[in-house]
Design an enzyme around this catalytic site. Structure first.
Site, PDB file in Angstrom:
ATOM      1  N   GLU A 242      -9.114   3.832  -2.596  1.00 63.55           N
ATOM      2  CA  GLU A 242      -7.848   3.694  -3.440  1.00 63.55           C
ATOM      3  C   GLU A 242      -8.178   3.004  -4.633  1.00 63.55           C
ATOM      4  O   GLU A 242      -9.192   2.358  -4.529  1.00 63.55           O
ATOM      5  CB  GLU A 242      -6.875   2.847  -2.447  1.00 63.55           C
ATOM      6  CG  GLU A 242      -6.695   3.329  -1.268  1.00 63.55           C
ATOM      7  CD  GLU A 242      -5.402   2.776  -0.361  1.00 63.55           C
ATOM      8  OE1 GLU A 242      -4.789   2.094  -0.821  1.00 63.55           O
ATOM      9  OE2 GLU A 242      -5.294   3.111   0.767  1.00 63.55           O
TER      10      GLU A 242
ATOM     11  N   ASP B 269      -9.082   0.128   1.744  1.00 65.52           N
ATOM     12  CA  ASP B 269      -8.130  -0.141   2.890  1.00 65.52           C
ATOM     13  C   ASP B 269      -8.560   0.059   4.097  1.00 65.52           C
ATOM     14  O   ASP B 269      -8.063   1.048   4.600  1.00 65.52           O
ATOM     15  CB  ASP B 269      -6.923   0.477   2.459  1.00 65.52           C
ATOM     16  CG  ASP B 269      -5.743   0.081   3.375  1.00 65.52           C
ATOM     17  OD1 ASP B 269      -5.560  -1.159   3.572  1.00 65.52           O
ATOM     18  OD2 ASP B 269      -4.657   0.784   3.840  1.00 65.52           O
TER      19      ASP B 269
ATOM     20  N   ARG C 285      -8.188   3.717  13.278  1.00 61.04           N
ATOM     21  CA  ARG C 285      -7.675   4.958  13.534  1.00 61.04           C
ATOM     22  C   ARG C 285      -6.828   4.927  14.925  1.00 61.04           C
ATOM     23  O   ARG C 285      -5.868   5.281  15.128  1.00 61.04           O
ATOM     24  CB  ARG C 285      -8.131   6.310  13.097  1.00 61.04           C
ATOM     25  CG  ARG C 285      -8.653   6.448  11.808  1.00 61.04           C
ATOM     26  CD  ARG C 285      -7.636   6.199  10.849  1.00 61.04           C
ATOM     27  NE  ARG C 285      -7.925   6.477   9.423  1.00 61.04           N
ATOM     28  CZ  ARG C 285      -7.275   6.481   8.491  1.00 61.04           C
ATOM     29  NH1 ARG C 285      -6.270   5.930   8.401  1.00 61.04           N
ATOM     30  NH2 ARG C 285      -7.905   6.433   7.129  1.00 61.04           N
TER      31      ARG C 285
ATOM     32  N   TYR D  32       1.594   2.988  15.653  1.00 61.79           N
ATOM     33  CA  TYR D  32       2.150   3.127  14.315  1.00 61.79           C
ATOM     34  C   TYR D  32       3.739   3.596  14.416  1.00 61.79           C
ATOM     35  O   TYR D  32       4.536   3.267  13.504  1.00 61.79           O
ATOM     36  CB  TYR D  32       1.587   3.842  13.324  1.00 61.79           C
ATOM     37  CG  TYR D  32       1.800   5.426  13.733  1.00 61.79           C
ATOM     38  CD1 TYR D  32       1.232   6.164  14.629  1.00 61.79           C
ATOM     39  CD2 TYR D  32       2.607   6.003  12.661  1.00 61.79           C
ATOM     40  CE1 TYR D  32       1.466   7.587  14.913  1.00 61.79           C
ATOM     41  CE2 TYR D  32       2.743   7.346  12.951  1.00 61.79           C
ATOM     42  CZ  TYR D  32       2.326   8.166  13.838  1.00 61.79           C
ATOM     43  OH  TYR D  32       2.556   9.571  14.010  1.00 61.79           O
TER      44      TYR D  32
ATOM     45  N   ASP E  13       0.782  -0.994   0.050  1.00 62.86           N
ATOM     46  CA  ASP E  13      -0.088  -0.086  -0.078  1.00 62.86           C
ATOM     47  C   ASP E  13       0.851   1.336  -0.015  1.00 62.86           C
ATOM     48  O   ASP E  13       1.663   1.485   0.749  1.00 62.86           O
ATOM     49  CB  ASP E  13      -0.894   0.055   1.199  1.00 62.86           C
ATOM     50  CG  ASP E  13      -2.206   1.140   1.052  1.00 62.86           C
ATOM     51  OD1 ASP E  13      -2.320   1.252  -0.116  1.00 62.86           O
ATOM     52  OD2 ASP E  13      -2.653   1.409   2.325  1.00 62.86           O
TER      53      ASP E  13
ATOM     54  N   HIS F 194      -4.056  13.960   0.237  1.00 64.79           N
ATOM     55  CA  HIS F 194      -4.230  12.986   1.619  1.00 64.79           C
ATOM     56  C   HIS F 194      -3.060  13.295   2.447  1.00 64.79           C
ATOM     57  O   HIS F 194      -3.349  13.468   3.630  1.00 64.79           O
ATOM     58  CB  HIS F 194      -4.180  11.551   1.117  1.00 64.79           C
ATOM     59  CG  HIS F 194      -4.363  10.506   2.308  1.00 64.79           C
ATOM     60  ND1 HIS F 194      -5.500  10.583   3.149  1.00 64.79           N
ATOM     61  CD2 HIS F 194      -3.561   9.787   2.688  1.00 64.79           C
ATOM     62  CE1 HIS F 194      -5.255   9.782   4.115  1.00 64.79           C
ATOM     63  NE2 HIS F 194      -3.915   9.178   3.774  1.00 64.79           N
TER      64      HIS F 194
ATOM     65  N   LYS G  45      -4.562  -2.216  10.000  1.00 60.10           N
ATOM     66  CA  LYS G  45      -4.739  -2.114   8.686  1.00 60.10           C
ATOM     67  C   LYS G  45      -5.136  -3.547   8.112  1.00 60.10           C
ATOM     68  O   LYS G  45      -5.734  -4.016   7.104  1.00 60.10           O
ATOM     69  CB  LYS G  45      -3.529  -1.737   7.786  1.00 60.10           C
ATOM     70  CG  LYS G  45      -3.377  -0.263   8.064  1.00 60.10           C
ATOM     71  CD  LYS G  45      -4.056   0.684   7.219  1.00 60.10           C
ATOM     72  CE  LYS G  45      -3.382   2.241   7.323  1.00 60.10           C
ATOM     73  NZ  LYS G  45      -4.631   3.017   6.513  1.00 60.10           N
TER      74      LYS G  45
ATOM     75  N   GLU H 268      -9.562  12.348   7.297  1.00 58.30           N
ATOM     76  CA  GLU H 268      -9.321  13.680   6.752  1.00 58.30           C
ATOM     77  C   GLU H 268     -10.357  14.771   6.888  1.00 58.30           C
ATOM     78  O   GLU H 268     -10.306  15.942   7.242  1.00 58.30           O
ATOM     79  CB  GLU H 268      -9.060  13.758   5.182  1.00 58.30           C
ATOM     80  CG  GLU H 268      -7.710  13.054   4.858  1.00 58.30           C
ATOM     81  CD  GLU H 268      -7.898  12.995   3.266  1.00 58.30           C
ATOM     82  OE1 GLU H 268      -8.184  14.001   2.775  1.00 58.30           O
ATOM     83  OE2 GLU H 268      -7.317  11.929   2.843  1.00 58.30           O
TER      84      GLU H 268
ATOM     85  N   THR I 247      -9.215  -5.760   3.745  1.00 58.45           N
ATOM     86  CA  THR I 247      -8.998  -5.231   2.782  1.00 58.45           C
ATOM     87  C   THR I 247      -9.982  -5.498   1.469  1.00 58.45           C
ATOM     88  O   THR I 247      -9.988  -6.718   1.339  1.00 58.45           O
ATOM     89  CB  THR I 247      -7.679  -4.937   2.328  1.00 58.45           C
ATOM     90  OG1 THR I 247      -6.639  -4.745   3.240  1.00 58.45           O
ATOM     91  CG2 THR I 247      -7.576  -3.924   0.845  1.00 58.45           C
TER      92      THR I 247
HETATM   93 CA    CA Z   1      -4.012   2.849   2.808  1.00 56.59          CA
END
Ligand code: CA
Length: 428
Positions: free
Chosen positions: A201, A233, A237, A244, A128, A135, A253, A373, A257
């Site tokens: 995506e 994907d 969050r 992360y 990915d 973004h 993640k 976003e 998917t």
């Molecule tokens: Ca992604």
């Protein structure tokens, strides 16, 4: 003159699948998985075509790839083989077809509504990227308002290795993941994600790959692309923000998917090629290995849409809400640059590998490719029935659409990439 099909639904201007598209997929019927080509509201069974001799003038390697249960063998044959099959299928489905051939093909057309779709290929590896500068900038602003883009962004197509085992085909339910989170001012704990998001995506299916230790020159990169599909994907969050650092996303993640079942060949998108993203003069030029010889047609004018429908909306018969619209041409990095960069260290790409672009967002409000976003706005999203959303709730259904369109040319669509959130399996 625009070619038409003898299958009337393919000539409907609203159809995603006119004869100019002819995407490949794998459908399941009577306990068998077969490769098919979408045409209007039908699927042409390619294995059936081989068995009744309709493809007899094609090389044995192509015939054998059409009898398979996944697209990997056809993908591996490369761009020397693909156009022959595509043009043979177009001649079978075009209105100029001989009546004998039409008579053979008619029983091999399956109504889409009668079958279930499967993943189109065995996906060995999934990567990915993060190719949308809009973004990257909006997400960066949430964490670094004064300096949203990291210094490597305009040099390196940023990516990470994803998880292929949990890639599912459109329509598969998405179970809310559990994981470790650390809400502000509390101790870490384990439980259902409270910040479930989608990411809009496009996916690139690799056709013929490259040998380990070899790279793919940018001028050759598109010859390694079999076709494109839609990708959601899904992202948790709250899990992501705690896990992360320093190695990037992991369990936030890898739970699921979703991809659309139809792989649209690049050839079908040829009329919609546009210049690559135009870098302002103040930006660094791409390093030579990423510099396009044909940057005036390295982009694709491809519209993308996100629709959301809550469980309550569905029960009340309220139509899904259009949440955002974007365009693939807004990507900072082209598809070819992603392929070339991936192989630039000698990493071997293989037939059926999936590369995703990363969330596709545009510069304007309403083109955000994920809910995260939208947090730059102060208000939650208000659905048509008055419900509010910051992140996805159980029973929410997210549907992506994508299509190319221009006056005088049929719409080249991608079908749907849909998933419905179901409650977590966590019980304690
Ligand atoms: Ca992604």
């Amino acid at each position: 003159m625009i070619l038409k099909s003898w299958i009337s639904s393919a000539n409907d201007p609203e159809s995603d699948f006119p004869i100019q598209n002819l995407p490949y997929g794998v459908f399941r019927q009577n306990g068998e998985s077969c490769i098919g080509v979408a045409i209007g509201d039908r699927i042409l069974n390619l294995r059936g075509c081989v068995e009744c001799g309709l493809l007899a003038d094609l090389p044995e390697a192509i015939l054998s790839s059409c009898r398979a249960e996944a697209l990997n063998v056809l993908m591996s044959l490369g761009p020397a083989a693909w156009p022959a099959l595509r043009s043979r299928v177009a001649s079978l489905l075009g209105e100029q077809v001989e009546s004998r051939e039409r008579g053979c093909a008619e029983p091999l057309l399956v109504p889409m509504s009668d079958v279930t779709m499967q993943l189109p290929a065995r996906i060995g590896d999934y990567t990915d990227f993060y190719a949308s500068i809009h973004h990257a900038t909006r997400v960066g602003k949430l964490f670094r308002p004064d300096n949203p883009l990291l210094p490597n962004y305009k040099y390196v197509p940023i990516g990470y290795h994803g998880r292929s085992s949990s890639i599912v085909v459109s329509g598969t339910e998405i179970r809310r993941p559990c994981g470790q989170t650390k809400p502000q001012g509390t101790e870490p704990h384990f439980g259902p994600s409270q910040s479930l998001d989608y990411e809009l995506e496009m996916g690139i299916f690799i056709g013929s790959g490259n040998a380990l230790g070899q790279s793919i020159p940018i001028a050759e990169a598109e010859k390694h692309i079999f076709g494109l599909c839609l990708v959601n994907d899904w992202s948790a969050r709250d899990i992501q923000s705690w896990e992360y650092q320093p190695l990037g996303p992991f369990l936030a993640k890898s739970f699921a998917t979703t991809i659309s079942p139809w792989v649209v060949p690049l050839e079908a998108l040829a009329p919609f090629r546009v210049p690559a993203y135009e870098r302002p003069a103040s930006d660094p030029a791409p390093l030579p290995y990423l510099n396009h010889p044909d940057s005036d047609r390295a982009g694709i004018d491809l519209m993308l849409e996100v629709h959301l429908e809550s469980g309550q909306m569905r029960q009340a018969g309220v139509a899904p809400m259009l949440l955002s619209q974007g365009n693939l041409r807004n990507l900072f990095w082209t598809l070819a640059q992603l392929v070339t960069h991936h192989a630039s260290n000698g990493c071997n790409l293989q037939p059926g590998d999936l590369l995703a672009t990363g969330t596709i967002s545009g510069p304007e409000a309403g083109s955000e490719g994920c809910l995260l976003e939208k947090r730059n706005n102060t208000e939650p999203i208000r659905l048509p029935n008055g419900e509010l959303r910051t992140f996805l709730q159980d029973s929410d259904r997210v549907r992506f659409r994508a299509y190319c369109w221009k006056p005088g040319w049929p719409r080249i669509g991608f079908g749907e990439c849909t998933g419905t959130i179901v409650s977590t399996s966590f019980n304690g």
